[in-house]
Design a protein around this motif. Structure first.
Motif, PDB file in Angstrom:
ATOM      1  N   PHE A   1       3.913   9.785  -9.960  1.00 21.23           N
ATOM      2  CA  PHE A   1       3.556   9.663 -11.369  1.00 21.23           C
ATOM      3  C   PHE A   1       2.083   9.941 -11.664  1.00 21.23           C
ATOM      4  O   PHE A   1       1.682   9.983 -12.824  1.00 21.23           O
ATOM      5  CB  PHE A   1       3.908   8.255 -11.875  1.00 21.23           C
ATOM      6  N   GLY A   2       1.297  10.091 -10.619  1.00 23.74           N
ATOM      7  CA  GLY A   2      -0.137  10.233 -10.799  1.00 23.74           C
ATOM      8  C   GLY A   2      -0.798   8.866 -10.776  1.00 23.74           C
ATOM      9  O   GLY A   2      -0.157   7.842 -11.036  1.00 23.74           O
ATOM     10  N   PRO A   3      -2.098   8.810 -10.465  1.00 26.75           N
ATOM     11  CA  PRO A   3      -2.807   7.519 -10.434  1.00 26.75           C
ATOM     12  C   PRO A   3      -2.699   6.797 -11.766  1.00 26.75           C
ATOM     13  O   PRO A   3      -3.008   7.363 -12.809  1.00 26.75           O
ATOM     14  CB  PRO A   3      -4.252   7.920 -10.121  1.00 26.75           C
ATOM     15  N   ARG A   4      -2.192   5.560 -11.714  1.00 23.03           N
ATOM     16  CA  ARG A   4      -2.023   4.723 -12.911  1.00 23.03           C
ATOM     17  C   ARG A   4      -1.246   5.482 -14.000  1.00 23.03           C
ATOM     18  O   ARG A   4      -1.488   5.326 -15.188  1.00 23.03           O
ATOM     19  CB  ARG A   4      -3.382   4.270 -13.447  1.00 23.03           C
TER      20      ARG A   4
ATOM     21  N   GLU B   1      -3.586   2.622  -6.651  1.00 23.82           N
ATOM     22  CA  GLU B   1      -3.730   3.366  -7.907  1.00 23.82           C
ATOM     23  C   GLU B   1      -2.498   3.208  -8.790  1.00 23.82           C
ATOM     24  O   GLU B   1      -1.796   4.180  -9.095  1.00 23.82           O
ATOM     25  CB  GLU B   1      -3.980   4.849  -7.600  1.00 23.82           C
ATOM     26  N   ILE B   2      -2.220   1.964  -9.195  1.00 26.65           N
ATOM     27  CA  ILE B   2      -1.075   1.708 -10.068  1.00 26.65           C
ATOM     28  C   ILE B   2      -1.525   0.914 -11.289  1.00 26.65           C
ATOM     29  O   ILE B   2      -2.485   0.136 -11.227  1.00 26.65           O
ATOM     30  CB  ILE B   2       0.046   0.939  -9.340  1.00 26.65           C
ATOM     31  N   ASP B   3      -0.826   1.108 -12.383  1.00 24.18           N
ATOM     32  CA  ASP B   3      -1.080   0.379 -13.628  1.00 24.18           C
ATOM     33  C   ASP B   3      -0.208  -0.867 -13.633  1.00 24.18           C
ATOM     34  O   ASP B   3       0.841  -0.911 -14.280  1.00 24.18           O
ATOM     35  CB  ASP B   3      -0.767   1.284 -14.822  1.00 24.18           C
ATOM     36  N   LEU B   4      -0.616  -1.870 -12.871  1.00 25.20           N
ATOM     37  CA  LEU B   4       0.154  -3.108 -12.758  1.00 25.20           C
ATOM     38  C   LEU B   4      -0.027  -3.947 -14.022  1.00 25.20           C
ATOM     39  O   LEU B   4      -1.155  -4.295 -14.390  1.00 25.20           O
ATOM     40  CB  LEU B   4      -0.306  -3.891 -11.529  1.00 25.20           C
TER      41      LEU B   4
ATOM     42  N   ARG C   1       0.835  -1.203   0.000  1.00 28.27           N
ATOM     43  CA  ARG C   1       0.000   0.000   0.000  1.00 28.27           C
ATOM     44  C   ARG C   1       0.871   1.254   0.000  1.00 28.27           C
ATOM     45  O   ARG C   1       0.617   2.214  -0.738  1.00 28.27           O
ATOM     46  CB  ARG C   1      -0.932  -0.020   1.203  1.00 28.27           C
ATOM     47  N   ALA C   2       1.927   1.239   0.801  1.00 27.05           N
ATOM     48  CA  ALA C   2       2.815   2.401   0.869  1.00 27.05           C
ATOM     49  C   ALA C   2       3.549   2.606  -0.449  1.00 27.05           C
ATOM     50  O   ALA C   2       3.717   3.745  -0.911  1.00 27.05           O
ATOM     51  CB  ALA C   2       3.819   2.214   2.006  1.00 27.05           C
ATOM     52  N   GLU C   3       3.988   1.514  -1.077  1.00 22.84           N
ATOM     53  CA  GLU C   3       4.685   1.657  -2.357  1.00 22.84           C
ATOM     54  C   GLU C   3       3.745   2.153  -3.447  1.00 22.84           C
ATOM     55  O   GLU C   3       4.104   3.041  -4.235  1.00 22.84           O
ATOM     56  CB  GLU C   3       5.316   0.332  -2.785  1.00 22.84           C
ATOM     57  N   ALA C   4       2.535   1.593  -3.510  1.00 25.77           N
ATOM     58  CA  ALA C   4       1.566   2.040  -4.508  1.00 25.77           C
ATOM     59  C   ALA C   4       1.247   3.520  -4.326  1.00 25.77           C
ATOM     60  O   ALA C   4       1.137   4.275  -5.294  1.00 25.77           O
ATOM     61  CB  ALA C   4       0.290   1.199  -4.416  1.00 25.77           C
ATOM     62  N   ALA C   5       1.111   3.947  -3.062  1.00 23.75           N
ATOM     63  CA  ALA C   5       0.823   5.357  -2.796  1.00 23.75           C
ATOM     64  C   ALA C   5       1.975   6.242  -3.230  1.00 23.75           C
ATOM     65  O   ALA C   5       1.765   7.342  -3.774  1.00 23.75           O
ATOM     66  CB  ALA C   5       0.528   5.544  -1.308  1.00 23.75           C
TER      67      ALA C   5
END
Length: 434
Positions: free
Chosen positions: A337-340, A389-392, A327-331
């Motif tokens: 970079f902005g959400p996704r 909020e990442i484009d995995l 969660r911390a890394e995704a945040a």
């Protein structure tokens, strides 16, 4: 895509004239990983999403809650390491020596033809010669002190692999080791760039690890972050709603990093890519009112490269697999970079986390992605958990025009590191060392 541009200058010479600093180039890779021995075998497994996670066979894992790991397949030390060194060093060093040999061959460099004091070695180590140390401790408590071999004094030591590579190949310039757990591989590459900026022409850098033994696994279990799931396909799922921790692994990668002008002078090709930027930081202690520093570390690495976040085409994530850490890394990535805002991938789900070798293998994989213009997917997770909020990149590799890759790593205890790599034709230097 038009490559971004940046400028950097070396300190003024005696004449008061400054000259541009070119980004160092990676000319050779040596990979020994659970996904395969050799660069192309590893890369083929990554693109196919072929997992190397399986039941541990290096020892009987039955008494332990973690029974799965990534092991280097078919590695026989006597086929790749001088016999006299096998009894004097740990498996971790055996893997490092083999990786260094492969990296030198891949770079097409003959160390004996270059000035020996202009070639350096900097590696990453997490726990040193764990298996060797375990056997000697067993000799001590099962027998007597005189049963402990003389080589215990060096084989367990964190710098053993650096020293053995230096001796074997005559790389007599500055040598060192960085002990920053999973982040160490990026720190070693960052130090390699620093050495090149201060006069070295070639640096062997990266890291390997081989802590899959009862002593090593027991030590790792104390973090409480390893997955005890018994299904290899579901045990290590970073950023997934079912994430339950990570799995360990062994192996890693060593890279030949060269001064760009020196590489050209010896007739080297364009190489795999360039080291554009690097930064490291340390999380505040638990309970502090200061939050994690990963976002700041990433921004610092981009600033060091002279690049804006929009210039990054892919992020190779740390991907711990522990919900709070994910969660911390995704945040942090969404903040920068902005959400996704950028494709994110974590091929380490195929190998487990390799500690001292993990980030170096991620860097090598990122360079292969730049070479072939493809983002490898993350095998295992079904989708990012709610709120991430990442484009995995999932399901299959994604073709893309790649100029710049960011590799992120975090080590147990608070280490943070970020490395910016560029396409070999993108000669964008970083800023002067801070």
């Amino acid at each position: 895509m038009t490559p971004p541009t940046a400028t950097s200058e070396a300190p003024a010479s005696a004449t008061g004239v400054t000259t541009p600093v070119r980004a160092p180039v990676v000319t050779g890779l040596g990979i020994l990983a659970p996904t395969g021995i050799g660069t192309e075998e590893h890369w083929s497994a990554v693109l196919a999403g072929r997992s190397a996670i399986d039941r541990i066979t290096l020892f009987d894992p039955a008494p332990y809650p973690v029974k799965l790991a990534g092991q280097v397949p078919g590695f026989v030390a006597k086929e790749r390491v001088p016999s006299r060194l096998i009894s004097q060093t740990d498996r971790w060093t055996h893997l490092g020596l083999a990786a260094a040999e492969a990296a030198i061959a891949d770079a097409g460099v003959v160390p004996a033809e270059l000035p020996e004091y202009e070639m350096a070695v900097v590696t990453s180590s997490s726990s040193g010669g764990t298996e060797f140390g375990q056997h000697e401790m067993e000799n001590l408590y099962q027998h007597a002190p005189d049963w402990v071999g003389a080589y215990q004094s060096i084989a367990w030591f964190y710098a053993a692999t650096t020293g053995q590579i230096s001796i074997r190949h005559g790389l007599r310039g500055p040598c060192g080791v960085l002990c920053c757990e999973q982040a160490g591989g990026l720190d070693a590459i960052g130090q390699a760039r620093r050495l090149i900026r201060t006069g070295a022409k070639l640096v062997m850098t990266g890291g390997t690890d081989a802590s899959l033994c009862p002593y090593g696994l027991t030590a790792q279990l104390t973090t409480g972050q390893l997955s005890t799931v018994q299904d290899p396909a579901r045990a290590y799922l970073p950023f997934d709603a079912d994430a339950s921790g990570y799995l360990p692994g062994e192996g890693g990668a060593l890279l030949v990093v060269e001064d760009a002008d020196a590489a050209e002078a010896r007739g080297a090709g364009p190489g795999y890519g360039r080291v554009l930027g690097y930064a490291a930081a340390f999380d505040p202690p638990p309970g502090s009112d200061r939050g994690p520093v990963l976002a700041r570390t990433v921004r610092s690495a981009l600033a060091d490269a002279g690049l804006e976040p929009a210039a990054v085409d892919v992020v190779f994530a740390d991907a711990l697999g522990v919900p709070d850490a994910d969660r911390a890394e995704a945040a942090a990535l969404a903040e920068v970079f902005g959400p996704r805002g950028v494709p994110v991938t974590a091929p380490k789900t195929l190998t487990g986390r390799l500690y001292g070798g993990g980030a170096a293998l991620d860097a090598a994989t990122a360079l292969l992605a730049l070479r072939d213009q493809v983002v490898p997917h993350t095998a295992g997770p079904a989708a990012p958990a709610s709120g991430y909020e990442i484009d995995l990149v999932l399901g299959e590799p994604r073709r893309a025009g790649l100029r710049t890759a960011l590799v992120v790593a975090r080590g147990h205890g608070g280490f943070n590191a970020a490395l910016v790599l560029g396409h070999p034709q993108q000669d964008v230097p970083g800023h002067n060392e801070k």
